[in-house]
Design a protein around this motif. Structure first.
Motif, short mmCIF file in Angstrom:
data_model
loop_
_atom_site.label_atom_id
_atom_site.label_comp_id
_atom_site.label_asym_id
_atom_site.label_seq_id
_atom_site.Cartn_x
_atom_site.Cartn_y
_atom_site.Cartn_z
N PRO A 193 -26.73 -25.57 7.46
CA PRO A 193 -25.87 -25.04 8.54
C PRO A 193 -24.93 -26.07 9.15
O PRO A 193 -23.77 -25.75 9.44
CB PRO A 193 -26.87 -24.51 9.57
N LEU A 194 -25.39 -27.30 9.36
CA LEU A 194 -24.51 -28.32 9.95
C LEU A 194 -23.37 -28.66 9.01
O LEU A 194 -22.21 -28.76 9.44
CB LEU A 194 -25.31 -29.57 10.30
N LEU A 195 -23.66 -28.83 7.74
CA LEU A 195 -22.61 -29.13 6.77
C LEU A 195 -21.58 -28.00 6.73
O LEU A 195 -20.37 -28.25 6.72
CB LEU A 195 -23.21 -29.35 5.39
N SER A 249 -29.38 -32.79 2.66
CA SER A 249 -29.84 -33.99 3.36
C SER A 249 -29.42 -34.04 4.81
O SER A 249 -30.15 -34.59 5.64
CB SER A 249 -29.32 -35.24 2.64
N VAL A 250 -28.26 -33.50 5.16
CA VAL A 250 -27.73 -33.70 6.50
C VAL A 250 -28.50 -32.91 7.55
O VAL A 250 -28.47 -33.25 8.74
CB VAL A 250 -26.22 -33.33 6.53
N ASP A 251 -29.20 -31.86 7.15
CA ASP A 251 -29.96 -31.05 8.10
C ASP A 251 -31.43 -31.44 8.16
O ASP A 251 -32.20 -30.83 8.89
CB ASP A 251 -29.83 -29.57 7.74
N ARG A 255 -32.32 -25.65 15.48
CA ARG A 255 -31.01 -26.22 15.17
C ARG A 255 -30.25 -25.34 14.20
O ARG A 255 -29.04 -25.15 14.33
CB ARG A 255 -31.18 -27.62 14.60
N ALA A 256 -30.96 -24.80 13.20
CA ALA A 256 -30.31 -23.94 12.22
C ALA A 256 -29.79 -22.66 12.88
O ALA A 256 -28.67 -22.22 12.62
CB ALA A 256 -31.29 -23.59 11.10
#
Length: 479
Positions: free
Chosen positions: A176-178, A286-288, A410-411
């Protein structure tokens, strides 16, 4: 475990002999990357010896990869060499295998190994002069078939964003962040209509060679692309975080003078986020992950601390791009102790003792990484539950219901922000708080990386309660 030294395929040895006319070939593998091998080659012809360097990747190029094939990298090097850029001269590129033979350039790589401050400055200034010279080349004059023709900067930026999105779409799992970062970059492409340049990508200390205060070669062009000169300034600042590069504002002032390109802080911050998002798109999951330590990797300790560094840099760049000021986070009391503290300390001491008795450099690296993992686990055991409880309470207020875990919260927050149900600023502000907590848990494992962040673009002069931003312009000459 196979302890036999690696062998270069006979096919490549024969190819080297054919393209050099050598009677005898001697090769030795040296460190040069996890997958792209580096070989020193001595091509002997009678009493004469040509000292060469081979880059070889035994794998086939991966479709959709952010990295160019070695054939495309050879095209880039050949064209830049023709334009006088300080790069190794390409002798030959194999037509079928991923192999490029180049002249061997002398010099060291890691900038931090320079002990003399004057030599540090001289080397950094020489690199800046060469980067400025690269950016003075009109990209329309470059003939690099693998990159196509140079067009307006915005077209190249959007093409790379599409490539990032393609890598995300092929990823089997949520990121989700990416996804949020890619969407934000797509909506906010800078309105820059200046000259298009060849951006090295990943440029700076560690990716050039030097000797006696001079840059002998700029290497590693596998991420090169056409784009905005501020894109390379962003990459340079990222390399500076990981290594050192003397006074960054001074170097940028020199770049302005020599290149003719003014430093645009807003565009630099955009491309800082762009660079970190591009790196994250190569491994979308990886970023999450709050603690990225891949199972089965002997180098998991270093993956942990560098993964944390890059996540923090990404979120700091995102916050800066949105104009979000510093956020405050209350951390637990450092006096709190775990009942297992002695066990963690004993484990770390035992591993450190093993380091002192080993002569294998790679084994030492892996064991030091294991010490980092132990230090991280000790912090999670000591205060992880307290840190999580604080963030879960904040997430519950924003989501209207308590999430099952910090990661799930966070997601959910990212998904709602993507749908416009939660404002961008609220999402990124909360995300930054969370990343600061992750960074806090990793602080003892991270060591010196804990205090590293994006370097300033200008000098700040304090005047009472006000600040005046200045960019010094020392007089220097291009080499």
């Amino acid at each position: 475990m196979n302890t036999q030294p690696p062998e270069l395929p006979e096919e490549l040895r024969s190819w080297i002999a054919a393209v050099t006319g050598a009677d005898r070939i001697e090769v030795k593998q040296v460190s040069g990357g996890a997958s792209r091998q580096a070989w020193l080659v001595d091509a002997r012809h009678g009493a004469e010896t040509a000292e060469l360097f081979l880059r070889y990747d035994p794998r086939e190029p991966k479709p959709g990869s952010a990295f160019h094939s070695l054939q495309v990298e050879a095209e880039i090097l050949t064209e830049l060499y023709r334009h006088g850029v300080t790069v190794p001269r390409v002798i030959a590129a194999h037509q079928e295998r991923q192999a490029v033979l180049m002249e061997r350039i002398g010099g060291d790589t890691w900038f931090r190994l320079i002990k003399d401050p004057a030599e540090q400055v001289a080397t950094a200034q020489d690199f800046i002069g060469k980067l400025a010279a690269l950016h003075r080349i009109d990209a329309r004059e470059l003939s690099i078939p693998g990159l196509g023709a140079a067009g307006p900067v915005a077209e190249h930026v959007r093409a790379e964003i599409d490539a990032m999105r393609g890598r995300l779409d092929r990823h089997r799992g949520p990121a989700p962040l990416l996804g949020f970062c890619i969407d934000w970059l797509d909506r906010n492409v800078p309105g820059y209509d200046g000259p298009t340049v060849l951006v090295q990508g990943d440029t700076g200390p560690g990716n050039f060679m030097y000797a006696d205060g001079r840059v002998t070669a700029i290497v590693d062009w596998e991420l090169a692309h056409f784009g905005d000169p501020m894109d390379d300034i962003a990459w340079l600042s990222l390399r500076t975080v990981q290594d050192t590069f003397t006074d960054f504002p001074d170097r940028l002032a020199e770049y302005e003078q020599l290149s003719g390109h003014r430093i645009d802080a807003d565009r630099v911050w955009y491309y800082r986020l762009f660079a970190e998002t591009r790196l994250a798109s190569m491994n979308p999951g990886s970023v999450d992950i709050r603690a990225s330590a891949p199972a089965g990797s002997p180098d998991a300790g270093n993956s942990l601390i560098y993964g944390m560094l890059h996540r923090r840099l990404l979120v700091e760049a995102l916050a800066q791009a949105l104009g979000i000021p510093e956020v405050d986070v209350e951390f637990p009391d450092d006096e709190r102790e775990s009942e297992h503290a002695q066990i963690y300390d004993a484990t770390a001491s035992a591993l450190s003792g093993a380091v002192g008795r080993s002569t294998d450099a790679l084994a030492v690296r892996y064991v030091k990484g294991a010490v980092r993992l132990v230090k991280y686990l000790a912090e999670v055991d000591r205060i992880g539950a307290v840190v999580d409880a604080q963030e879960l309470a904040e997430l519950a207020r924003l989501l209207g219901e308590p999430p099952t875990s910090v990661s799930a919260g966070r997601a959910a927050l990212a998904e709602r922000a993507g749908r416009g149900e939660i404002g961008e600023r609220d999402y990124v502000t909360q995300l930054w708080r969370g990343i600061k907590r992750d960074d806090y848990l990793t602080r003892t494992a991270s060591g010196a990386l804990r205090t590293r962040t994006w370097p300033p673009l200008t000098h700040t002069i304090e005047r009472g309660e006000q600040q005046r931003w200045v960019s010094p312009s020392p007089k220097i000459t291009a080499s």
